[in-house]
Design a protein around this motif. Sequence first.
Motif, mmCIF file in Angstrom:
data_model
loop_
_atom_site.group_PDB
_atom_site.id
_atom_site.type_symbol
_atom_site.label_atom_id
_atom_site.label_comp_id
_atom_site.label_asym_id
_atom_site.label_seq_id
_atom_site.Cartn_x
_atom_site.Cartn_y
_atom_site.Cartn_z
ATOM 1 N N SER A 196 41.602 37.999 40.652
ATOM 2 C CA SER A 196 40.436 37.176 40.958
ATOM 3 C C SER A 196 40.901 35.732 41.060
ATOM 4 C CB SER A 196 39.373 37.310 39.867
ATOM 5 O OG SER A 196 38.857 38.627 39.840
ATOM 6 N N MET A 197 40.526 35.066 42.148
ATOM 7 C CA MET A 197 40.984 33.698 42.308
ATOM 8 C C MET A 197 39.950 32.832 43.003
ATOM 9 S SD MET A 197 44.031 34.251 45.146
ATOM 10 C CE MET A 197 44.624 32.589 44.859
ATOM 11 N N ALA A 198 39.907 31.573 42.569
ATOM 12 C CA ALA A 198 39.100 30.543 43.215
ATOM 13 C C ALA A 198 40.064 29.491 43.726
ATOM 14 C CB ALA A 198 38.126 29.928 42.211
ATOM 15 N N LEU A 199 39.869 29.051 44.965
ATOM 16 C CA LEU A 199 40.765 28.047 45.535
ATOM 17 C C LEU A 199 40.025 27.233 46.583
ATOM 18 C CD1 LEU A 199 43.375 29.760 47.921
ATOM 19 C CD2 LEU A 199 41.337 30.901 47.091
ATOM 20 N N PRO A 200 40.501 26.010 46.820
ATOM 21 C CA PRO A 200 39.867 25.178 47.845
ATOM 22 C C PRO A 200 40.205 25.679 49.241
ATOM 23 C CG PRO A 200 41.745 24.042 46.887
ATOM 24 C CD PRO A 200 41.568 25.297 46.098
ATOM 25 N N ASN A 240 37.163 23.526 43.984
ATOM 26 C CA ASN A 240 38.116 22.447 44.224
ATOM 27 C C ASN A 240 39.434 22.670 43.486
ATOM 28 O OD1 ASN A 240 36.383 21.034 45.918
ATOM 29 N ND2 ASN A 240 35.439 19.898 44.222
ATOM 30 N N GLU A 241 39.362 23.237 42.273
ATOM 31 C CA GLU A 241 40.572 23.568 41.527
ATOM 32 C C GLU A 241 40.965 25.014 41.817
ATOM 33 O OE1 GLU A 241 37.751 21.115 38.886
ATOM 34 O OE2 GLU A 241 37.644 22.970 40.070
ATOM 35 N N ILE A 242 42.229 25.331 41.521
ATOM 36 C CA ILE A 242 42.720 26.701 41.692
ATOM 37 C C ILE A 242 42.627 27.423 40.354
ATOM 38 C CG2 ILE A 242 44.689 28.147 42.341
ATOM 39 C CD1 ILE A 242 45.699 25.723 44.001
ATOM 40 N N PHE A 243 41.807 28.463 40.310
ATOM 41 C CA PHE A 243 41.637 29.282 39.114
ATOM 42 C C PHE A 243 42.066 30.707 39.450
ATOM 43 C CE2 PHE A 243 37.893 26.700 37.100
ATOM 44 C CZ PHE A 243 38.767 25.637 36.900
ATOM 45 N N ILE A 244 42.877 31.304 38.595
ATOM 46 C CA ILE A 244 43.379 32.654 38.831
ATOM 47 C C ILE A 244 43.194 33.483 37.570
ATOM 48 C CG2 ILE A 244 45.407 34.051 39.447
ATOM 49 C CD1 ILE A 244 46.574 31.405 40.670
ATOM 50 N N ASN A 245 42.696 34.694 37.731
ATOM 51 C CA ASN A 245 42.615 35.639 36.620
ATOM 52 C C ASN A 245 43.221 36.958 37.064
ATOM 53 O OD1 ASN A 245 41.023 37.963 35.062
ATOM 54 N ND2 ASN A 245 41.086 36.137 33.777
#
Length: 335
Positions: A97-101, A136-141
């Motif tokens: 799971s990831m959040a990225l710009p 806006n930030e890169i979050f990875i799980n």
Amino acid sequence: MPRKCQNEDSILRKIADNARSWRGRAGQSVTLGIGDDAALFRPKPGHETILTCDWFLEGTHFLREKHPPDAVGWKCLARAVSDVAAMGGTPRCFLLSMALPESHTGQWLDLFLCGLGRASRKFRCVLAGGDTTRRNEIFINVTVVGEVRAGSAVLRSGARPGDILYVSGRLGEAELGLRLLKLHREMAASENPAVRKHLYPEPRLAMGQWLVKNRLASAMMDLSDGLSSDLPRLCAASRVGALVEKAKIPQLQITNVAFKHLRDASQLALHGGDDYELLFAVPPREVRRLPKTFKGVRLTAIGKITLGRELLVLIESGDTMQLVPRGWDPFRKKL
């Protein structure tokens, strides 16, 4: 120049297209992977399932301007796989799971997937699914699913008074690598083994499996937050204490002039995180069966488990001092 993805579906297609080349025979336990609402996993007969997850957050665990994207991809999986190694298990698949710009859906994502793919193939742990979103930030799980033969997993809770404490490898190296990386923006992992260990840690999978197979370890965990913070967790789970000999902790020889202030490398060895080495206890009767090295990695006796609940460090003068947890704690300090 790689094009940025235009929407979530194009990001998912990019991830899925890359993941097809990672599978090999390691993907046989995943009977249904990317493309449906959820994945299906079938463990081997006679095995228990290991479940673990790990965050990897920009600004906390890595720095966008310092850490190469492929190293972020490698390390986000290696960190979680290390938990499976600590129980003597075998990783099978993982969820990402990831959040990225939007700005990082082109070349950065391509390089990230390259490093993640290398880790997936190396650890024989295939991508089974996950989720993406924008931020806006890169979050990875990362969530890893592993296996271990039923009843054979080594837990933190099995240490007994008199057991000998061992660590694998050399401690404090990854912490030094992080400090070097902060000082030298363009320093490559090939230039320095400490930087390489920080960027591309190697979870001790084969070692953990070997210790389980030969029934040598009574308790075990991986060293992710530093010896001074992780040892108390093993002792708390086992309801025991420990006496560690400071002089026996395998540590670095610091020669870089920028670190003259680190006159005592044992402070890095005691408190430095991110090593992903194994900390394990061995009953005295089994010590003779333990080699000095395993596949080129040194195994070092650093102390013993004690009956009381105190955690003590024996220093060079012969005196003892309390072991104070000063390793990584996200609620106490920042990267």
